[in-house]
Write a protein that holds these residues in place. Structure first.
Motif, PDB file in Angstrom:
ATOM      1  N   LEU A 304       0.846  -1.197   0.000  1.00 36.33           N
ATOM      2  CA  LEU A 304       0.000   0.000   0.000  1.00 36.33           C
ATOM      3  C   LEU A 304       0.878   1.243   0.000  1.00 36.33           C
ATOM      4  O   LEU A 304       1.781   1.379   0.829  1.00 36.33           O
ATOM      5  CB  LEU A 304      -0.918   0.015   1.226  1.00 36.33           C
ATOM      6  N   THR A 305       0.625   2.147  -0.928  1.00 39.29           N
ATOM      7  CA  THR A 305       1.347   3.414  -1.001  1.00 39.29           C
ATOM      8  C   THR A 305       0.490   4.508  -0.389  1.00 39.29           C
ATOM      9  O   THR A 305      -0.507   4.925  -0.992  1.00 39.29           O
ATOM     10  CB  THR A 305       1.700   3.770  -2.459  1.00 39.29           C
ATOM     11  N   VAL A 306       0.869   4.934   0.820  1.00 34.62           N
ATOM     12  CA  VAL A 306       0.158   6.028   1.475  1.00 34.62           C
ATOM     13  C   VAL A 306       0.637   7.365   0.921  1.00 34.62           C
ATOM     14  O   VAL A 306      -0.139   8.308   0.769  1.00 34.62           O
ATOM     15  CB  VAL A 306       0.349   5.963   3.003  1.00 34.62           C
ATOM     16  N   PHE A 338      -2.728   8.984   9.158  1.00 34.56           N
ATOM     17  CA  PHE A 338      -3.217   7.621   8.973  1.00 34.56           C
ATOM     18  C   PHE A 338      -4.725   7.560   9.171  1.00 34.56           C
ATOM     19  O   PHE A 338      -5.267   8.077  10.143  1.00 34.56           O
ATOM     20  CB  PHE A 338      -2.549   6.681   9.980  1.00 34.56           C
ATOM     21  N   LEU A 343      -6.788   1.543   6.771  1.00 32.32           N
ATOM     22  CA  LEU A 343      -5.604   0.701   6.857  1.00 32.32           C
ATOM     23  C   LEU A 343      -5.946  -0.685   7.392  1.00 32.32           C
ATOM     24  O   LEU A 343      -5.422  -1.700   6.918  1.00 32.32           O
ATOM     25  CB  LEU A 343      -4.556   1.370   7.751  1.00 32.32           C
ATOM     26  N   PRO A 348      -2.295  -4.042   5.058  1.00 29.31           N
ATOM     27  CA  PRO A 348      -1.122  -4.264   4.200  1.00 29.31           C
ATOM     28  C   PRO A 348       0.009  -4.950   4.955  1.00 29.31           C
ATOM     29  O   PRO A 348       0.096  -4.891   6.183  1.00 29.31           O
ATOM     30  CB  PRO A 348      -0.732  -2.850   3.789  1.00 29.31           C
ATOM     31  N   MET A 351       4.163  -0.997   3.557  1.00 30.46           N
ATOM     32  CA  MET A 351       3.628   0.346   3.341  1.00 30.46           C
ATOM     33  C   MET A 351       4.734   1.300   2.911  1.00 30.46           C
ATOM     34  O   MET A 351       5.868   1.203   3.381  1.00 30.46           O
ATOM     35  CB  MET A 351       2.963   0.884   4.620  1.00 30.46           C
ATOM     36  N   VAL A 353       5.256   5.234   3.055  1.00 27.25           N
ATOM     37  CA  VAL A 353       4.652   6.377   3.729  1.00 27.25           C
ATOM     38  C   VAL A 353       5.650   7.529   3.796  1.00 27.25           C
ATOM     39  O   VAL A 353       6.851   7.344   3.600  1.00 27.25           O
ATOM     40  CB  VAL A 353       4.183   6.019   5.157  1.00 27.25           C
ATOM     41  N   LEU A 397       1.544  -6.122   9.111  1.00 23.18           N
ATOM     42  CA  LEU A 397       2.576  -5.194   8.651  1.00 23.18           C
ATOM     43  C   LEU A 397       3.963  -5.701   9.048  1.00 23.18           C
ATOM     44  O   LEU A 397       4.215  -5.998  10.203  1.00 23.18           O
ATOM     45  CB  LEU A 397       2.339  -3.812   9.257  1.00 23.18           C
ATOM     46  N   VAL A 400       8.154  -1.142   6.355  1.00 25.27           N
ATOM     47  CA  VAL A 400       7.734   0.231   6.106  1.00 25.27           C
ATOM     48  C   VAL A 400       8.858   0.954   5.377  1.00 25.27           C
ATOM     49  O   VAL A 400      10.014   0.945   5.823  1.00 25.27           O
ATOM     50  CB  VAL A 400       7.400   0.973   7.419  1.00 25.27           C
TER      51      VAL A 400
END
Length: 528
Positions: A304-306, A338, A343, A348, A351, A353, A397, A400
């Motif tokens: 997931l690309t925040v 967030f 989420l 995910p 991530m 972020v 998760l 990161v």
């Protein structure tokens, strides 16, 4: 002989249980400490007024820097291009999170996405014949990804316009990049304050309904030249003609520019960095090589690309996930904070972020029980292992990615470090994040003129070095030196950072105007 007092038997039992527990629960560090104390390969000689050349240990001297994906064709290998990344992506799934239904909708590459990319590219050439540049001003959406690959397959340059609130700044970005087509989402632009350059011949609005499209069409008619044609995304993707299932593109389309990234330097002057296919592919290949295969993107991962895909770092990480054939989920957060409900619904494993998003977690105030768990987690980190998460926010998760994008001038860097505390993370803050999330955190240093990270922390480096800003060793696609400044000497491994390699937009040594030093462990650290 064995008639022992009960207290002796009890104490002996306790000692045996403690020793047995320690033997059973003992864990070796994730990596040998020696690997963390020697994270760079250093040239044996140096020039005056500069340091020795530093490289990744994966590409020591006498070895070439990583240049591409090393795709085998017969008895030879080639670096690859964005077509190959799209083909690798078919090994995974691309999903879009629907906030209304609170579920992920996955799309098939062969039956949906590839024909859609062909259709979109055909529409671009229909709206503007022989179009050369397309400006993207979109959130993390399916339209963003499809437009990017459609343009790349047809040799069209993509302009990644940073998401800004100041329309005058965006006007300057458009002036220097001069796209012929502008694609934007409903609600992101204010055409009453935005001035479109003469190069733009068509605009495409991604609007959820016909009513919103009509609203933007009337606003554009009042503030844009009459020569500009206005289209809705639904008009682009809807076609009654037969659609080919493959994209046929001349090979020379992949030798031209692929991405243009405009940015503002410290003096307020707008500049742009131009990246070719080879620059992007080299940065992607470096990411897949620098991390152990057991920890890199896996087929079962949900990435997931925040952070906004308008940022080149997030774009490179997304392309790396595509190349690894993992599952990617797109979701427009509309905020750097967030959204825990979203989420948790996506859940995910990896991530991407921004540091500003992570700073929100650092403001957490733990209770008494949480403090005890945090102390235990820090002890496990000090022993070289990842603990269970203190904050059980995301159950799966494990990794990161985050970065600090340094400005292009030393003056701006000093201002940023003083006034914007959310733009960077110290080693102590990174250690706290690992304890809170129970995940490995990779912190990178980036620059607008370099695709992907310059350097990034080792995935198994959990050391807490206090307030120092440590960015780790170089990635295997670049090499770097530090040169003398007014008060620092390159011979002492301190000075201004210069980078060279295929991910750089310029040939030769690229100045970053980042002042730092090489540590004894081969990691680059910023000097305040």
């Amino acid at each position: 002989m064995w008639d022992l007092p009960p207290i002796t038997i009890g104490l002996a039992s306790v000692v045996v249980l403690i020793l047995g527990y320690r033997l059973v629960r003992h864990r070796y560090p994730d990596v040998h400490p020696f690997a963390l104390y020697h994270q760079s390969s250093i040239s044996p000689v140096r020039n005056s007024e500069e340091s020795a050349i530093y490289r990744s240990t994966l590409t020591p001297f006498t070895y070439p820097l990583i240049s591409g994906l090393n795709i085998r064709e017969g008895h030879s290998f080639r670096d690859g291009d964005l077509r190959d990344i799209w083909n690798f992506a078919k090994n995974g799934k691309l999903g879009v999170f629907n906030k209304k239904s609170n579920e992920i909708v996955y799309h098939d590459y062969d039956t949906e996405l590839t024909p859609l990319a062909h259709k979109v590219a055909s529409r671009f050439n229909q709206y503007v014949p022989d179009v050369k540049k397309i400006g993207i001003y979109l959130p993390n959406s399916l339209e963003n990804v499809v437009t990017f690959f459609a343009a790349a397959h047809y040799g069209i340059t993509v302009v990644l316009l940073p998401l800004v609130s100041d329309m005058s700044e965006l006007t300057r970005y458009l002036d220097i990049s001069r796209p012929e087509i502008l694609i934007f989402e409903d609600g992101l632009l204010d055409f009453a304050q935005l001035t479109l350059p003469k190069s733009i011949q068509s605009v495409i609005v991604v609007a959820p309904s016909i009513r919103d499209h009509q609203k933007w069409k009337s606003q554009l008619s009042e503030n844009a030249p009459s020569s500009i044609t206005i289209h809705n995304w639904e008009d682009v993707v809807s076609s009654t003609s037969s659609i080919a299932t493959s994209l046929e593109t001349p090979q020379e389309a992949f030798t031209g520019p692929a991405v243009v990234v405009p940015y503002t330097n410290s003096l307020g002057k707008v500049e742009s960095a131009t990246f070719f296919h080879r620059n992007i592919v080299s940065a992607v290949a470096a990411q897949l090589r620098v991390i152990y295969k057991s920890e890199c993107f896996r087929p079962a991962d949900v990435v997931l690309t925040v952070e906004s895909l308008q940022n080149m770092y997030a774009r490179i990480m997304l392309l790396a996930a595509f190349t690894a054939g993992t599952n990617v989920v797109l979701c427009d957060m509309h905020s750097e904070e967030f959204d825990l409900e979203v989420l948790r619904a996506i859940n995910p494993t990896v991530m991407i972020v921004s540091t500003k998003s992570l700073h929100g977690l650092l403001d957490y105030t733990p209770g008494l029980i949480t403090k005890m768990r945090l102390k235990r987690a820090r002890g496990i980190l000090a022993s070289g292992n990842i603990p269970w998460p203190v904050l059980r926010l995301l159950s799966k998760l494990r990794l990161v990615y985050t970065h600090e994008e340094q400005p292009v001038s030393q003056k701006q860097a000093k201002t940023s470090n003083v006034n914007d505390k959310t733009s960077s993370l110290t080693s102590a803050q990174l250690s706290l994040l690992r304890a809170l999330l129970g995940a490995r955190v990779i912190y990178s240093l980036t620059n607008p003129r370099i695709a992907g990270p310059i350097c990034q922390t080792h995935i198994y480096d959990y050391r807490n070095l206090g307030p120092a800003r440590v960015y780790g060793p170089l990635v295997p696609a670049v090499e770097a030196i530090v040169k003398d400044t007014e008060h620092l000497k390159g011979g002492d491994r301190q000075g201004q950072l210069f980078v060279r390699g295929l991910p750089c937009a310029d040939r030769g040594w690229v100045t970053t105007n980042i002042v730092g030093e090489w540590g004894d462990d081969g990691c680059f650290r910023e000097l305040s």
